[in-house]
Design a protein around this motif. Structure first.
Motif, PDB file in Angstrom:
ATOM      1  N   VAL B  20     126.802  82.418 137.168  1.00 15.10           N
ATOM      2  CA  VAL B  20     125.769  82.613 138.196  1.00 15.10           C
ATOM      3  C   VAL B  20     125.348  84.083 138.255  1.00 15.10           C
ATOM      4  O   VAL B  20     124.154  84.407 138.279  1.00 15.10           O
ATOM      5  N   ASP B  21     126.335  84.974 138.247  1.00 23.02           N
ATOM      6  CA  ASP B  21     126.040  86.413 138.320  1.00 23.02           C
ATOM      7  C   ASP B  21     125.220  86.861 137.121  1.00 23.02           C
ATOM      8  O   ASP B  21     124.277  87.648 137.240  1.00 23.02           O
ATOM      9  N   VAL B  22     125.612  86.359 135.948  1.00 21.06           N
ATOM     10  CA  VAL B  22     124.970  86.770 134.708  1.00 21.06           C
ATOM     11  C   VAL B  22     123.541  86.257 134.653  1.00 21.06           C
ATOM     12  O   VAL B  22     122.616  86.987 134.294  1.00 21.06           O
ATOM     13  N   ALA B  23     123.337  85.003 135.049  1.00 19.91           N
ATOM     14  CA  ALA B  23     121.992  84.416 134.999  1.00 19.91           C
ATOM     15  C   ALA B  23     121.061  85.213 135.902  1.00 19.91           C
ATOM     16  O   ALA B  23     119.914  85.485 135.559  1.00 19.91           O
ATOM     17  N   LYS B  24     121.575  85.624 137.057  1.00 16.53           N
ATOM     18  CA  LYS B  24     120.769  86.374 138.007  1.00 16.53           C
ATOM     19  C   LYS B  24     120.447  87.765 137.468  1.00 16.53           C
ATOM     20  O   LYS B  24     119.320  88.232 137.541  1.00 16.53           O
ATOM     21  N   PHE B  25     121.462  88.421 136.899  1.00 17.61           N
ATOM     22  CA  PHE B  25     121.311  89.822 136.510  1.00 17.61           C
ATOM     23  C   PHE B  25     120.519  89.963 135.210  1.00 17.61           C
ATOM     24  O   PHE B  25     119.649  90.813 135.093  1.00 17.61           O
ATOM     25  N   TYR B  26     120.847  89.131 134.218  1.00 16.57           N
ATOM     26  CA  TYR B  26     120.258  89.335 132.892  1.00 16.57           C
ATOM     27  C   TYR B  26     119.040  88.460 132.647  1.00 16.57           C
ATOM     28  O   TYR B  26     118.197  88.791 131.823  1.00 16.57           O
ATOM     29  N   ALA B  27     118.948  87.314 133.333  1.00 14.23           N
ATOM     30  CA  ALA B  27     117.850  86.405 133.021  1.00 14.23           C
ATOM     31  C   ALA B  27     116.916  86.219 134.208  1.00 14.23           C
ATOM     32  O   ALA B  27     115.976  85.428 134.128  1.00 14.23           O
ATOM     33  N   ASN B  29     117.317  84.550 136.588  1.00 13.21           N
ATOM     34  CA  ASN B  29     117.320  83.132 136.913  1.00 13.21           C
ATOM     35  C   ASN B  29     118.275  82.930 138.090  1.00 13.21           C
ATOM     36  O   ASN B  29     119.488  83.030 137.957  1.00 13.21           O
ATOM     37  N   ASP B  30     117.705  82.695 139.251  1.00 12.60           N
ATOM     38  CA  ASP B  30     118.521  82.573 140.455  1.00 12.60           C
ATOM     39  C   ASP B  30     119.065  81.159 140.583  1.00 12.60           C
ATOM     40  O   ASP B  30     118.380  80.272 141.077  1.00 12.60           O
ATOM     41  N   ILE B  31     120.282  80.966 140.141  1.00 21.69           N
ATOM     42  CA  ILE B  31     120.918  79.661 140.353  1.00 21.69           C
ATOM     43  C   ILE B  31     121.351  79.625 141.817  1.00 21.69           C
ATOM     44  O   ILE B  31     122.125  80.475 142.244  1.00 21.69           O
ATOM     45  N   PRO B  32     120.838  78.661 142.599  1.00 27.18           N
ATOM     46  CA  PRO B  32     121.138  78.688 144.036  1.00 27.18           C
ATOM     47  C   PRO B  32     122.599  78.354 144.313  1.00 27.18           C
ATOM     48  O   PRO B  32     123.185  77.527 143.616  1.00 27.18           O
ATOM     49  N   VAL B  33     123.168  79.020 145.302  1.00 28.33           N
ATOM     50  CA  VAL B  33     124.567  78.778 145.674  1.00 28.33           C
ATOM     51  C   VAL B  33     124.708  78.844 147.189  1.00 28.33           C
ATOM     52  O   VAL B  33     123.922  79.511 147.857  1.00 28.33           O
ATOM     53  N   PHE B  34     125.684  78.161 147.706  1.00 33.70           N
ATOM     54  CA  PHE B  34     126.070  78.332 149.109  1.00 33.70           C
ATOM     55  C   PHE B  34     127.515  78.799 149.232  1.00 33.70           C
ATOM     56  O   PHE B  34     127.816  79.782 149.885  1.00 33.70           O
ATOM     57  N   CYS B  35     128.431  78.091 148.567  1.00 36.32           N
ATOM     58  CA  CYS B  35     129.843  78.456 148.743  1.00 36.32           C
ATOM     59  C   CYS B  35     130.241  79.597 147.831  1.00 36.32           C
ATOM     60  O   CYS B  35     131.123  80.374 148.146  1.00 36.32           O
ATOM     61  N   TYR B  36     129.584  79.712 146.680  1.00 34.49           N
ATOM     62  CA  TYR B  36     129.962  80.762 145.745  1.00 34.49           C
ATOM     63  C   TYR B  36     129.562  82.125 146.287  1.00 34.49           C
ATOM     64  O   TYR B  36     128.502  82.290 146.879  1.00 34.49           O
ATOM     65  N   HIS B  37     130.452  83.099 146.086  1.00 37.11           N
ATOM     66  CA  HIS B  37     130.103  84.475 146.407  1.00 37.11           C
ATOM     67  C   HIS B  37     130.673  85.352 145.299  1.00 37.11           C
ATOM     68  O   HIS B  37     131.823  85.193 144.921  1.00 37.11           O
ATOM     69  N   PRO B  38     129.863  86.277 144.765  1.00 36.89           N
ATOM     70  CA  PRO B  38     130.328  87.035 143.597  1.00 36.89           C
ATOM     71  C   PRO B  38     131.594  87.845 143.832  1.00 36.89           C
ATOM     72  O   PRO B  38     132.236  88.262 142.879  1.00 36.89           O
ATOM     73  N   LYS B  39     131.955  88.071 145.094  1.00 37.04           N
ATOM     74  CA  LYS B  39     133.150  88.866 145.357  1.00 37.04           C
ATOM     75  C   LYS B  39     134.396  88.008 145.529  1.00 37.04           C
ATOM     76  O   LYS B  39     135.465  88.522 145.838  1.00 37.04           O
ATOM     77  N   MET B  40     134.247  86.703 145.411  1.00 35.93           N
ATOM     78  CA  MET B  40     135.409  85.830 145.622  1.00 35.93           C
ATOM     79  C   MET B  40     135.508  84.806 144.512  1.00 35.93           C
ATOM     80  O   MET B  40     134.524  84.503 143.841  1.00 35.93           O
ATOM     81  N   ALA B  41     136.714  84.271 144.336  1.00 33.04           N
ATOM     82  CA  ALA B  41     136.926  83.260 143.316  1.00 33.04           C
ATOM     83  C   ALA B  41     136.075  82.031 143.656  1.00 33.04           C
ATOM     84  O   ALA B  41     135.943  81.669 144.820  1.00 33.04           O
ATOM     85  N   PRO B  42     135.462  81.399 142.647  1.00 36.40           N
ATOM     86  CA  PRO B  42     134.626  80.226 142.921  1.00 36.40           C
ATOM     87  C   PRO B  42     135.463  79.021 143.337  1.00 36.40           C
ATOM     88  O   PRO B  42     136.628  78.914 142.965  1.00 36.40           O
ATOM     89  N   VAL B  43     134.864  78.145 144.131  1.00 35.58           N
ATOM     90  CA  VAL B  43     135.569  76.923 144.530  1.00 35.58           C
ATOM     91  C   VAL B  43     134.769  75.665 144.205  1.00 35.58           C
ATOM     92  O   VAL B  43     135.311  74.570 144.196  1.00 35.58           O
ATOM     93  N   GLY B  44     133.466  75.810 143.925  1.00 37.47           N
ATOM     94  CA  GLY B  44     132.663  74.640 143.545  1.00 37.47           C
ATOM     95  C   GLY B  44     132.575  73.581 144.620  1.00 37.47           C
ATOM     96  O   GLY B  44     132.593  72.387 144.342  1.00 37.47           O
ATOM     97  N   MET B  45     132.514  73.995 145.889  1.00 37.03           N
ATOM     98  CA  MET B  45     132.547  73.032 146.984  1.00 37.03           C
ATOM     99  C   MET B  45     131.176  72.492 147.347  1.00 37.03           C
ATOM    100  O   MET B  45     131.039  71.351 147.736  1.00 37.03           O
ATOM    101  N   CYS B  46     130.138  73.330 147.275  1.00 37.09           N
ATOM    102  CA  CYS B  46     128.860  72.919 147.869  1.00 37.09           C
ATOM    103  C   CYS B  46     127.979  72.169 146.886  1.00 37.09           C
ATOM    104  O   CYS B  46     127.068  71.480 147.291  1.00 37.09           O
ATOM    105  N   ARG B  47     128.223  72.285 145.605  1.00 37.04           N
ATOM    106  CA  ARG B  47     127.500  71.596 144.532  1.00 37.04           C
ATOM    107  C   ARG B  47     126.046  72.029 144.385  1.00 37.04           C
ATOM    108  O   ARG B  47     125.268  71.377 143.694  1.00 37.04           O
ATOM    109  N   MET B  48     125.650  73.100 145.065  1.00 34.92           N
ATOM    110  CA  MET B  48     124.256  73.519 144.996  1.00 34.92           C
ATOM    111  C   MET B  48     123.921  74.078 143.616  1.00 34.92           C
ATOM    112  O   MET B  48     122.770  74.086 143.208  1.00 34.92           O
ATOM    113  N   CYS B  49     124.912  74.558 142.897  1.00 33.57           N
ATOM    114  CA  CYS B  49     124.636  75.273 141.652  1.00 33.57           C
ATOM    115  C   CYS B  49     124.690  74.369 140.427  1.00 33.57           C
ATOM    116  O   CYS B  49     124.820  74.857 139.314  1.00 33.57           O
TER     117      CYS B  49
END
Lengths: 163, 860
Positions: B20-27, B29-49
């Motif tokens: 997600v971070d890479v797609a946003k920074f280099y491409a 391409n904003d992959i939408p997220v709710f639960c994910y935060h770049p400063k924390m380990a991912p949990v894949g809870m919200c399924r938005m991405c």
């Protein structure tokens, strides 16, 4: 209080796990047995025993339905009303039981003896209507049997109070 | 670098980063997220991405990428969509984000989240900077198959303590707040309760939501579920003007954004409505402590001094600037001796002009003191301070972080947070202190030494390193002498393993504080730390070196400009004829400052009436950090700019302007007209600051991960750094040719018998600025002292008793806490908690008398 009263039992529980926080669930059962429910004070005490924040203990008590964070009657009657039981008249039985005791779903009788609530599948479909009383199964019920049981529990409660 | 394919286009991206971070920074391409935060380990809870994911096909033998007829790489797609946030990039990873399947998945998740989300955006604090709002606009279906009437209604004002409020209806159960508190802050005080639709966030800690970082959860909350009591219903985000600034309290130099607007509370003037973090990946990432966030109320407090005051018939009365200046100039011109004590919140510009003034009227560098005067070792920092370009983000396995004589969470919470994160990535933590602190939970080596023997403890480390032949003496000047001195040191066996870890580490960072250390000992302690770093080669390289845990936001700047704690000590001993005290309250804080009354003429610049203004002959109203421009230098020697944010209160002026005007009247020098011009002069006069022109300091760079983008997926309009990321000055160790001094150090342990009173630092104290933020009043503990159980028993004292501690020349009344972490023979006494001044240096208690019984025996 728990620590002194159940010192040996708690020690035995701790010995089963590599660290103290793992023992939180069995200790919550000890607390629930002692007080009839998981009170805020019980949560505090289990947290001290497990050396974790009380918030974590509360979270666990809240997640699992077999812990109760509200005071319950001495006999906690959980009637299964899931689909197969419903086919064998569990809903009617549940309602009749509530009417007989004069309480609402989830309520407790005035004498503090009985709490009735309906629950999801208890995996005893072949013996419906059924309920569990303080986690022990009572099966193939109808209201006549039930009334007899209630009378017996009342008598038991009186005896234990007299002791 | 690896190659990944996003919507058919190849990108070169760093291996091991998050998709997600890479797609946003280099491409872009904003992959939408709710639960994910770049400063924390991912949990894949919200399924938005959810995205379509696959891998390029490669020839099994040659490993070359197989191409299809159109010449693009052949991709083997997975049958179902995958969560992008749980994916680390690898060579040949391919995703599709613009297909119908992905679009529909996004629409469905938004629709699902909105089934029970209240439509109260018009009164929601997050409205206008809300990730849910933004993502609904971009990815929402526009209509819903669910009935509006079916929404669940839940409690809307649930206090999680007095600082943070929960709105249960708005919560989308992403657990960002819980994960932040648990994983990053190390405070397990938030958790989910119940499940399914009944799920809610709870805290039952004491006090509720017991964390020094609680405000950060409101920033990362992707909806308006968590809001601060400070800003709730205070303003709409689009009305706010973001002004870049720097934390005025701590040595970390946390970058903040002051959200300001014209407000009726100030009669239509501009005021600060909230303080938000500003992203600076070198300094504070996107975090600030609650002290920084909620401690801004002093800037417009009703008690702010608004006019100059002067003494007439023994009382301070209002006067004009002209009259005040005239008095000051007359006194300074005829002064036999002049001295200045500069507070921790003075900017470099203030410090420079104060210095120039003192020098112009016959003072010397020996008369330039800093406040608080607890730490020394500026010369050591010049040699072996943490190397330029170091970043805690890049520390992990192979790094050893050593904490010496500091309770880092209380003294510098952002450093604590980042050091702990480095530890969670694999760094080893070594703690040396007289008592356990919160960092001990995460330390591999918790080493206890006797208070007063910190230098001895470090000497033990050095001895182990040298005896074990782990040292490299090639750059060490004076090694022979040190070696000789070390022969006399009895190396404590408990330190052997830690010494080995330090010697064998790739990188070593040492935080050096001053808990339980006198000023004289502290100079030795800093040198002792330098000896360890130099002899193990951990200097001059990125992620290596010494970080002094200075007591103030700009102590480093003051030291760079020639101020010292030693000078303060001298001024306290022998007050000069004319004394200038700028922006601090020595008399109210430290019993050693009582002597300042003996100065003939005292000039004080201050924002408030204090015990120090009470001894002043002239008091000048000083501007707070929010009303003016300036620069602070952090403990990592990063010079950073802050900007004028709010309207000027009364007739107050910035210190630099006051001192420049006075000097102009005395020596006819040209008074500078702007802070920038003062800095321009500093760049010419101070070698280390040659690159610190305002233009350089305002340079920004695009930061990874991108948290402050316009899309606001991570919440908040204030993250973006438009004010500059600052510039660090290099230390001499970075020049590979430079020789570095190792010096034998020995600490004279105090021989005095009795209980040793050790002053400690708490984050929340009654400092003259912080105490004005009444919102924090419940978090400031009452004046107290910690006794060991053994001493309490000996003195027949109980938890909660009030005692009078008599020290040389002063006595303090405090409540006692019996605390089993305190070693016998020691009383720890937090500084600045009472209206009476207390000790700033460890000293032996004369006597201790009980003055009142505990009201009720408390637990523990």
């Amino acid at each position: 209080m728990l620590a002194e009263k159940y010192a040996e039992r708690i020690q035995k529980i701790f010995s089963k796990y590599p660290d103290k926080r793992s023992a939180v669930m069995p200790l919550l059962y000890v607390a629930q047995e002692e007080f009839g429910w998981v009170s805020p004070e019980a949560i505090e005490e289990v947290a001290v025993l497990c050396e974790i924040d009380p918030t974590q203990v509360k979270s666990i008590a809240g997640f699992y339905t077999m812990y109760s964070e509200k005071p319950k009657g001495k006999y906690w009657l959980q009637v299964c009303t899931d689909f197969p039981c419903a086919l064998r008249g569990a809903d009617q039985f549940h309602q009749a039981l509530l009417d007989h005791l004069g309480i609402e779903e989830g309520g407790t009788t005035e004498d503090g003896l009985f709490t009735v609530e309906h629950v999801m599948c208890l995996a005893a479909c072949d013996k419906a209507p059924m309920l569990q009383c303080n986690f022990h199964y009572v099966e193939n019920l109808d209201m006549d049997k039930m009334k007899a049981l209630l009378d017996q529990w009342r008598a038991d409660a009186k005896d234990s109070a007299a002791d | 670098m690896v190659t990944i394919y996003i919507d058919g286009v190849g990108y070169e991206v760093p291996a091991g980063t998050n998709l997600v971070d890479v797609a946003k920074f280099y491409a872009d391409n904003d992959i939408p997220v709710f639960c994910y935060h770049p400063k924390m380990a991912p949990v894949g809870m919200c399924r938005m991405c959810l995205v379509e994911m696959g891998s390029v096909e490669k020839d099994k033998e040659s490993g070359t990428v197989l191409l299809d007829e159109q010449g693009s790489p052949k991709i083997r797609w997975m049958p179902k969509m995958q969560t992008a946030c749980t994916q680390t990039v690898y060579d040949g990873l391919a995703i599709r984000t613009n297909t119908q399947q992905v679009t529909e998945a996004r629409e469905d998740i938004v629709e699902f989240l909105l089934t029970s989300h209240p439509l109260d955006c018009p009164i929601c604090d997050k409205g206008g900077e809300c990730p849910l709002q933004n993502l609904t606009m971009r990815h929402g279906p526009g209509v819903s198959v669910f009935y509006f009437e079916d929404k669940m209604h839940l409690a809307k004002h649930v206090p999680l303590g007095e600082l943070i409020y929960l709105d249960r209806e708005r919560c989308i159960q992403c657990a960002r707040c819980i994960r932040f508190s648990d994983e990053l802050a190390g405070d397990d005080v938030l958790a989910f309760h119940e499940r399914g639709r009944a799920l809610q966030i709870v805290t039952v800690s004491d006090p509720p939501f017991d964390s020094k970082f609680s405000g950060n959860t409101t920033d990362i909350c992707p909806v308006g579920a968590l809001t601060t009591a400070d800003f709730r219903f205070g303003a709409r985000p689009w009305e706010l003007k973001e002004v870049p600034s720097i934390d005025p309290y701590g040595p970390e130099g946390a970058n903040i954004s002051l959200s300001t607007r014209l407000d009726r509370d100030s009669g239509g003037g501009i005021i600060i409505k909230r303080v938000m973090p500003r992203q600076n990946e070198h300094v504070n990432e996107i975090w600030i402590s609650d002290k920084t966030r909620f401690g801004h109320h002093h800037t417009r407090h009703i008690d702010r001094l608004v006019t100059p005051l002067h003494r007439e018939k023994n009382t301070l009365i209002e006067t004009t600037w002209d009259k005040a200046f005239k008095q000051i100039i007359d006194k300074l011109k005829g002064a036999t001796s002049v001295g200045a004590i500069a507070g921790p919140g003075l900017s470099n510009e203030d410090l420079w002009e104060l210095r120039q003034l003192v020098l112009a009227v016959g003072g010397s560098e020996k008369s330039l003191g800093i406040w608080p005067a607890t730490m020394s070792g500026g010369e050591v920092v010049k040699q072996v301070g943490i190397a330029k370009g170091s970043n805690f983000n890049t520390m992990g396995k192979g790094t050893v972080i050593v904490l010496v004589a500091t309770d880092l969470e209380e003294e510098a919470p952002i450093w604590w947070l980042r050091a702990k994160a480095a530890r969670d990535r694999g760094a080893t933590v070594v703690v040396l202190n007289g008592r356990p602190t919160k960092m001990d939970r995460y330390a591999k080596f918790s080493l206890r030494h006797e208070y007063g023997d910190a230098v001895g403890a470090i000497n033990s480390l050095t001895a182990h390193i040298v005896n074990g032949n782990h040292h490299k003496a090639d750059r060490a000047e004076g090694f022979a002498e040190l070696q000789k001195a070390l022969k006399k040191v009895k190396a404590d066996d408990r330190y052997a393993a830690a010494a080995e870890a330090i010697a064998g580490a790739d990188n070593v960072v040492v935080f050096c504080g001053a808990e339980g250390v006198t000023l004289a000992q502290h100079a030795e302690l800093m040198q002792a730390c330098a000896n360890v770093l130099i002899l193990t080669g951990h200097v001059g390289r990125t992620n290596n070196g010494l970080i002094p845990v200075w007591p103030g936001a700009n102590t480093q700047g003051a030291i760079d400009l020639g101020y010292t704690a030693e000078a303060t000590a001298e001024l306290l001993q022998n007050p000069p004829a004319v004394l200038i005290v700028a922006g601090c309250n020595p008399v109210g804080e430290d019993i050693a400052a009582a002597n300042l009354r003996n100065a003939d003429f005292v000039i004080v610049t201050s924002q408030f009436d204090t015990a120090t203004t009470a001894i002043a002959d002239v008091v000048l109203p000083q501007q707070s950090f929010a009303e003016r421009e300036g620069t602070f230098t952090s403990g990592e020697r990063r010079v950073q700019r802050f900007y004028a944010a709010q309207g000027v209160i009364g007739e107050s002026f910035p210190d630099w302007k006051i001192f420049a005007q006075v000097r102009h009247a005395i020596d006819k020098s040209t008074a500078k007209v702007s802070a920038g011009a003062v800095m321009a002069e500093i760049t010419k006069s101070v070698a280390a600051y040659s690159a610190m022109g305002y233009k350089n300091l305002a340079q920004v760079e695009r930061q990874f991960p991108d948290v402050g983008g316009t899309d606001q997926y991570y919440g908040g309009t204030a993250y973006q750094n438009t004010g500059g990321i600052g510039v660090q000055w290099p230390v001499s160790a970075e020049n590979a040719e430079a020789k570095l001094n190792v010096v034998p150090v020995s600490s004279e342990k105090s021989k005095a018998k009795g209980l040793l009173v050790v002053p400690t630092t708490l984050l929340y104290d009654r400092g003259m600025l912080f105490v004005r933020s009444e919102i924090m009043s419940l978090r400031i503990p009452p004046a107290h002292a910690n006794f060991s159980p053994a001493d309490a028993q000996k003195l027949k004292l109980q938890d909660g008793d009030m005692v009078e501690i008599n020290l040389e020349g002063a006595s303090l009344t405090v409540q006692i806490i019996v605390n089993e972490t305190i070693p016998a023979g020691v009383i720890t006494l937090p500084k600045c908690l009472s209206d009476q001044p207390g000790p700033f240096a460890p000293m032996v208690a004369g006597s201790i008398e009980k003055v009142a019984q505990a009201l009720a025996a408390t637990g523990d």
